[in-house]
Design an enzyme around this catalytic site. Structure first.
Site: not given
Ligand code: ADP
Ligand code: ARG
Length: 380
Positions: A248, A252, A294, A296, A332
């Site tokens: 994205e 990261r 994004c 957010t 989440r």
């Molecule tokens: P981001 O955190 O980068 O916004 P996601 O919500 O898609 O994106 O999470 C990315 C990955 O990180 C997913 O596989 C999620 O399960 C993992 N993840 C997030 N927090 C934890 C945690 N505390 N422990 C293990 N895995 C985590």
């Molecule tokens: N565009 C998606 C939504 O509005 C994701 C928003 C926040 N998450 C992200 N990975 N940027 O639900």
């Protein structure tokens, strides 16, 4: 450099050329598509922030604007239009969109990041007193693992929808170059998605190390072009320090480990970000902090999360979400955003990232999780 001949032509009739030099009008077909899609969107019962704030008045005011990259309002909102179940519904097609389309970005930013107003300014970086950050669950009763991540965009490159295939590989090589000189517990290897077997890719996703593939919100935002070119993951041997490239966001940076020792995770995170920032320059904005795709993820861009089991509180999800909101947290599912909980494991993290310092973000998450654990313990 803006080509003046093209600008003149664009003013007369040629929309195609106008698109290239960034001046001139939004093409007629794009305007038609925008109008039609907005009408359809208005009929949905979307709960997104886009639906809440994109009034007819704001839409009419900004629909004819365009950035110097050629991005239009449609490039920013088409994901939200196509996915009415979005929570937010808008992406910054390029860094300029935050100002050109401020009439829609600002209220969404203010809502998501709780009170960050049009004239608010993000504070300067402050990692705080790192050694004072503790373990959220010292007895290891609730927390499965802890993760802190941030997002970064490389200076001089636009965001996903405007990146060329060459720019994807340029970002990848700039980053892998910088990462290859890391030492000690940050030392690792880069694994590009191109050439990775599906089995290995899936295992990395299932183990929560790698980003998923085929996110429909990103796809409709034109954020997955040329996939898997330039995409990949760098990690150390223990997979406690990971860097995602060109998902994205350009970058990261992630620190992750089993258990609830947020202090250790944060310490590794800060040293990784500091090391990387000594080698590459990331895009930063006076008002919005680090600029990302994004809204957010602006400001500190930090999401600090635990994977946690709170079976008693989770019996009433509406209550758990209410509780989370009270502490500025977000719940989440186990596989991250837009996923469900598996084996009763929830991902709970700070929600806002803009308008407070890095340390304040971590402290907000720490205090909230400690409180949630206290409530889980006290529940019969
Ligand atoms: P981001 O955190 O980068 O916004 P996601 O919500 O898609 O994106 O999470 C990315 C990955 O990180 C997913 O596989 C999620 O399960 C993992 N993840 C997030 N927090 C934890 C945690 N505390 N422990 C293990 N895995 C985590
Ligand atoms: N565009 C998606 C939504 O509005 C994701 C928003 C926040 N998450 C992200 N990975 N940027 O639900």
């Amino acid at each position: 450099m803006v080509c003046q001949i093209i600008v003149k032509m664009a003013k007369a009739k040629c929309h195609k050329c106008a698109e290239k030099c960034g001046k001139g009008k939004v093409p007629h077909d794009v305007l038609l598509k925008l109008d039609r899609a907005f009408k359809d969107f208005q009929k949905t019962d979307s709960k997104s922030l886009l639906k809440k704030y994109l009034t007819q008045e704001i839409f009419d005011k900004i629909k004819t604007k365009k950035t110097s990259f050629g991005s239009t309002l449609l490039d920013c909102v088409q994901s939200g239009f196509e996915n009415p179940d979005s929570g937010i519904g808008i992406y910054a097609a390029d860094p300029e969109t935050y100002t050109i389309f401020e009439d829609i970005f600002n209220p969404i930013i203010e809502d998501y990041h709780v009170g960050f107003k049009k004239f608010s300014k993000h504070p300067t970086t402050d990692w705080g007193s790192i050694k004072d950050v503790g373990n959220v669950d010292p007895k290891g009763e609730f927390v499965v693992s802890t993760r802190v991540r941030c997002c970064r965009s490389l200076e001089g490159f636009p965001f996903n929808p405007c990146l060329t295939q060459n720019q994807y590989t340029e970002i990848e090589s700039k980053m892998t170059n910088a990462l290859s000189s890391l030492k000690g517990n940050l030392k690792g290897n880069y694994y590009p998605l191109t050439g990775m077997t599906k089995d290995i890719q899936q295992k990395l996703i299932d183990d929560h190390f790698l980003f998923k593939e085929g996110d429909r919100f990103l796809q409709s935002a034109n954020a997955c072009r040329f996939w898997p070119t330039g995409r990949g993951i760098f990690h150390n041997e223990d997979k406690t320090f990971l860097v995602w490239i060109n998902e994205e966001d350009h970058v990261r940076i992630i620190s992750l480990q089993k258990g609830g020792d947020l202090g250790q995770v944060y310490q590794r995170f800060v040293s990784a970000v500091t090391e990387i920032e000594n080698k590459v320059t990331f895009m930063k904005n006076d008002r919005l902090g680090y600029l990302t795709f994004c809204p957010t993820n602006l400001g500190t861009t930090i999401r600090a999360s635990v994977h946690i089991k709170v079976p008693k509180l989770a019996k009433d999800m509406a209550k758990l979400n209410e509780l989370a909101e009270k502490y500025h947290l977000q719940v989440r599912g186990t596989r991250g955003e837009h996923s469900e909980a598996e084996d009763g494991i929830y991902d709970i993290s700070n929600k806002r990232r803009l308008g407070l310092t890095e340390y304040e973000v971590i402290k907000e998450m720490y205090d909230g999780i400690v409180e949630i654990i206290k409530l889980e313990k006290g529940k019969t």
